[in-house]
Design a protein around this motif. Structure first.
Motif, PDB file in Angstrom:
ATOM      1  N   THR A 134      -6.276  -7.308   0.562  1.00 31.47           N
ATOM      2  CA  THR A 134      -6.035  -6.873  -0.820  1.00 31.47           C
ATOM      3  C   THR A 134      -5.338  -5.516  -0.851  1.00 31.47           C
ATOM      4  N   HIS A 135      -5.754  -4.629   0.024  1.00 34.45           N
ATOM      5  CA  HIS A 135      -5.123  -3.310   0.122  1.00 34.45           C
ATOM      6  C   HIS A 135      -3.644  -3.459   0.510  1.00 34.45           C
ATOM      7  N   ASP A 136      -3.364  -4.294   1.493  1.00 38.40           N
ATOM      8  CA  ASP A 136      -1.983  -4.478   1.940  1.00 38.40           C
ATOM      9  C   ASP A 136      -1.139  -5.191   0.874  1.00 38.40           C
ATOM     10  N   MET A 137      -1.779  -6.087   0.115  1.00 38.63           N
ATOM     11  CA  MET A 137      -1.046  -6.758  -0.970  1.00 38.63           C
ATOM     12  C   MET A 137      -0.555  -5.744  -1.986  1.00 38.63           C
ATOM     13  N   LYS A 138      -1.433  -4.807  -2.344  1.00 37.98           N
ATOM     14  CA  LYS A 138      -1.025  -3.781  -3.318  1.00 37.98           C
ATOM     15  C   LYS A 138       0.092  -2.926  -2.733  1.00 37.98           C
ATOM     16  N   ALA A 139      -0.049  -2.572  -1.452  1.00 36.09           N
ATOM     17  CA  ALA A 139       0.979  -1.734  -0.818  1.00 36.09           C
ATOM     18  C   ALA A 139       2.327  -2.453  -0.853  1.00 36.09           C
ATOM     19  N   LEU A 168       1.556  -0.703   6.756  1.00 35.10           N
ATOM     20  CA  LEU A 168       2.422  -1.824   6.413  1.00 35.10           C
ATOM     21  C   LEU A 168       3.909  -1.452   6.465  1.00 35.10           C
ATOM     22  N   GLY A 169       4.224  -0.233   6.046  1.00 33.03           N
ATOM     23  CA  GLY A 169       5.626   0.196   6.128  1.00 33.03           C
ATOM     24  C   GLY A 169       6.103   0.167   7.572  1.00 33.03           C
ATOM     25  N   ASN A 170       5.278   0.701   8.471  1.00 31.26           N
ATOM     26  CA  ASN A 170       5.592   0.649   9.904  1.00 31.26           C
ATOM     27  C   ASN A 170       5.813  -0.796  10.356  1.00 31.26           C
ATOM     28  N   PHE A 196       6.677   3.841   4.324  1.00 27.26           N
ATOM     29  CA  PHE A 196       6.427   3.202   3.021  1.00 27.26           C
ATOM     30  C   PHE A 196       7.626   3.464   2.102  1.00 27.26           C
ATOM     31  N   GLY A 197       8.037   4.720   2.054  1.00 26.70           N
ATOM     32  CA  GLY A 197       9.193   5.087   1.224  1.00 26.70           C
ATOM     33  C   GLY A 197      10.475   4.446   1.733  1.00 26.70           C
ATOM     34  N   TYR A 198      10.670   4.422   3.055  1.00 26.89           N
ATOM     35  CA  TYR A 198      11.892   3.804   3.608  1.00 26.89           C
ATOM     36  C   TYR A 198      12.004   2.352   3.165  1.00 26.89           C
ATOM     37  N   VAL A 199      10.876   1.639   3.218  1.00 29.56           N
ATOM     38  CA  VAL A 199      10.919   0.228   2.839  1.00 29.56           C
ATOM     39  C   VAL A 199      11.230   0.106   1.342  1.00 29.56           C
ATOM     40  N   GLY A 200      10.623   0.987   0.531  1.00 31.79           N
ATOM     41  CA  GLY A 200      10.874   0.936  -0.916  1.00 31.79           C
ATOM     42  C   GLY A 200      12.358   1.079  -1.239  1.00 31.79           C
ATOM     43  N   HIS A 201      12.997   2.134  -0.707  1.00 34.51           N
ATOM     44  CA  HIS A 201      14.406   2.312  -1.083  1.00 34.51           C
ATOM     45  C   HIS A 201      15.304   1.340  -0.334  1.00 34.51           C
ATOM     46  N   GLY A 202      14.921   0.996   0.896  1.00 35.48           N
ATOM     47  CA  GLY A 202      15.738   0.065   1.682  1.00 35.48           C
ATOM     48  C   GLY A 202      15.787  -1.324   1.050  1.00 35.48           C
ATOM     49  N   LEU A 203      14.640  -1.799   0.591  1.00 35.31           N
ATOM     50  CA  LEU A 203      14.581  -3.104  -0.075  1.00 35.31           C
ATOM     51  C   LEU A 203      15.423  -3.106  -1.349  1.00 35.31           C
ATOM     52  N   GLY A 204      15.400  -1.974  -2.035  1.00 43.48           N
ATOM     53  CA  GLY A 204      16.107  -1.909  -3.305  1.00 43.48           C
ATOM     54  C   GLY A 204      17.595  -1.648  -3.150  1.00 43.48           C
TER      55      GLY A 204
END
Ligand code: GDP
Length: 482
Positions: free
Chosen positions: A382-387, A107-109, A408-416
């Protein structure tokens, strides 16, 4: 804590400084207008030119999207094998052109690919459509008013996921033909392969000036799993426009993501319930994202790396092994640690550390992990929803530690809008020294960049061509905007 506004966020804030348009049905996608309630101030504001171009692009998606006469005509030409409504030097004014994105991998990709493809679509006046073999339609609301971005079921080209750079329609082949412009006009579509395994010729796409010959292709199909925006900033054809769109280069993903990605109500429920239960009332929030590429079993050297990083960078307090220096007081500062990862082992260890012993500072440290899925199962809703919920929650923290190489990490910090501390990827099962480093910007890293200077038409170190495109902290050959 006082900075989570509870109500009465102004309309300007609700629309993220003009990034969003009013008028969508609020209930059908709560996150769209409610995310501002859960965020501190915007880390970066959209430029007036970006806002103007987004409104123009919405009009284009509306005019060309699925269900319109323009779409029916373009799809019919694609099935008939007679693509050339746009033959000749210029496409008919107002004719619709399309970019179909085939996202794949995790999902991050997917999210990085969607943001990149969207920017390319804006730059080249193409309507963006997403292949729907993934769960993306279930976890994201539609971003464009009155127009779907999902490719209709009966799209004439089947099995988009199987296209590769080997097909005769690929950019790789067209760019090598004697008369590329004529070749484009003869093809039903052009396929751009930006997979890791793509070749030198595929990557010449990053130097392509769409006006030269790709504009003749009403249908551009693209396969990519990553963030290719830094390469667009190296293409002279887009430089002036990108400068106007993004006067500051370090928040391109941040702004595009806030425009595009609105979790559906089910995912938004996962996000807000977790936030309200575990994060909201702490004085400070730290995110720790753990992604291990050497297998799903726990590794001591990675736990050591997390502890070394958070200690050296003063992100988490030390613990005392003897008696607490002072009795716990009710007024102590509280720190919530949000951990994410496929395994719960790291979380259990860190939680035990702060349960077993008192902190030297007297702070109360609470450690949470929303899920531990054990294995990657991308494509299952459901798996992607949690991600997605976890990436979003990471973006709601105040400081964040991420794992190098992880989208996954890039999206986390980028979104924030957070500049992360990145943990280097371990080699030979050893904790790297130093364990982590503060990044130069909040932007994601492009993993498979071109090594070619569009201006000189020679091989070059693309991390040295312009000051705002540099090599990444976690991947020496990668490129990121700073
Ligand atoms: P990358 O492989 O780290 O670049 O990130 P991706 O998101 O592209 O692929 C990893 C996939 O594994 C995610 O999309 C999830 O499906 C799963 N995954 C990895 N880490 C986590 C995690 O911390 N939480 C959850 N829920 N899923 C994860």
């Amino acid at each position: 804590a006082s900075f989570w506004p509870l109500a009465s966020t102004s309309t300007k804030e609700k629309l993220l400084g003009g990034l969003l348009v009013p008028g969508f049905n609020e209930r059908s996608c709560l996150s769209r207008y409610h995310s501002a309630f859960y965020r501190k101030n915007m880390a970066r504001s959209p430029s007036p030119h970006l806002i103007k171009r987004l409104r123009e692009h919405e009009a284009l998606q509306h005019r060309c999207g699925p269900g319109t006469e323009a779409y029916r005509a373009a799809a019919a030409r694609l099935s008939s094998g007679h693509p050339n409504a746009t033959d000749g030097d210029d496409a008919a004014p107002g004719a619709c052109k399309y970019l179909v994105l085939v996202p794949y991998r995790g999902l991050g990709n997917n999210i990085l690919a969607m943001a990149s493809a969207f920017l390319y679509a804006v730059l080249t006046d193409r309507a963006l459509l997403l292949d729907r073999t993934t769960s993306l339609g279930d976890i994201f609301c539609e971003p464009f008013p009155g127009a779907s971005w999902l490719l209709p079921q009966h799209f004439p080209i089947r099995n988009l996921q199987n296209l590769t750079g080997e097909v005769p329609e690929s950019y790789r082949h067209l760019v090598q033909s004697d008369d590329a412009a004529a070749s484009v006009s003869r093809r039903r579509y052009v396929f751009v392969d930006l997979d890791h395994s793509c070749t030198y010729h595929d990557k010449l796409f990053f130097c392509d000036d769409e006006r030269r010959f790709l504009h003749r292709a009403p249908w551009l199909l693209m396969r990519t799993d990553g963030y290719f925006v830094p390469a667009l900033f190296l293409n002279p054809a887009y430089q002036e426009e990108l400068d106007r769109l993004f006067p500051r280069k370090d928040a391109v993903f941040y702004l595009l993501a806030h425009y595009l990605f609105h979790p559906t109500n089910k995912v938004w429920g996962l996000i807000t319930r977790f936030h309200d239960s575990y994060l909201k009332n702490s004085d400070e929030r730290l995110g720790i994202q753990i992604r291990v590429f050497d297998g799903d079993t726990p590794f001591q050297h990675i736990l050591d790396q997390i502890l070394a990083c958070t200690s050296q960078e003063h992100l988490l307090p030390d613990v005392v092994t003897k008696e607490p220096p002072h009795p716990s007081t009710t007024g102590a500062q509280s720190k919530a640690v949000l951990m994410t990862g496929l395994s719960s082992w790291y979380y259990e260890n860190i939680r035990w550390k702060y349960w077993q012993s008192a902190t030297a500072t007297g702070e109360a440290v609470s450690v949470y992990q929303p899920s531990h899925e054990e294995h990657q199962l991308s494509g299952y809703t459901t798996h992607d929803m949690k991600a997605l919920a976890e990436m979003y929650l990471l973006g709601m923290t105040d400081k964040i530690v991420t794992s190098g190489w992880s989208t996954f990490g890039y999206v986390g910090h980028g979104l924030g809008g957070l500049t992360p501390w990145i943990m280097f990827r371990p080699e030979n099962h050893t904790t790297p020294n130093p364990p982590c480093q503060r990044a130069k910007s909040m932007e994601p890293c492009m993993h498979g960049p071109p090594f070619y200077d569009c201006r000189t038409k020679h091989g070059a170190d693309t991390g040295k061509l312009v000051p705002h495109v540099q090599h990444c902290e976690d991947m020496s050959w990668g490129l990121k905007l700073v």
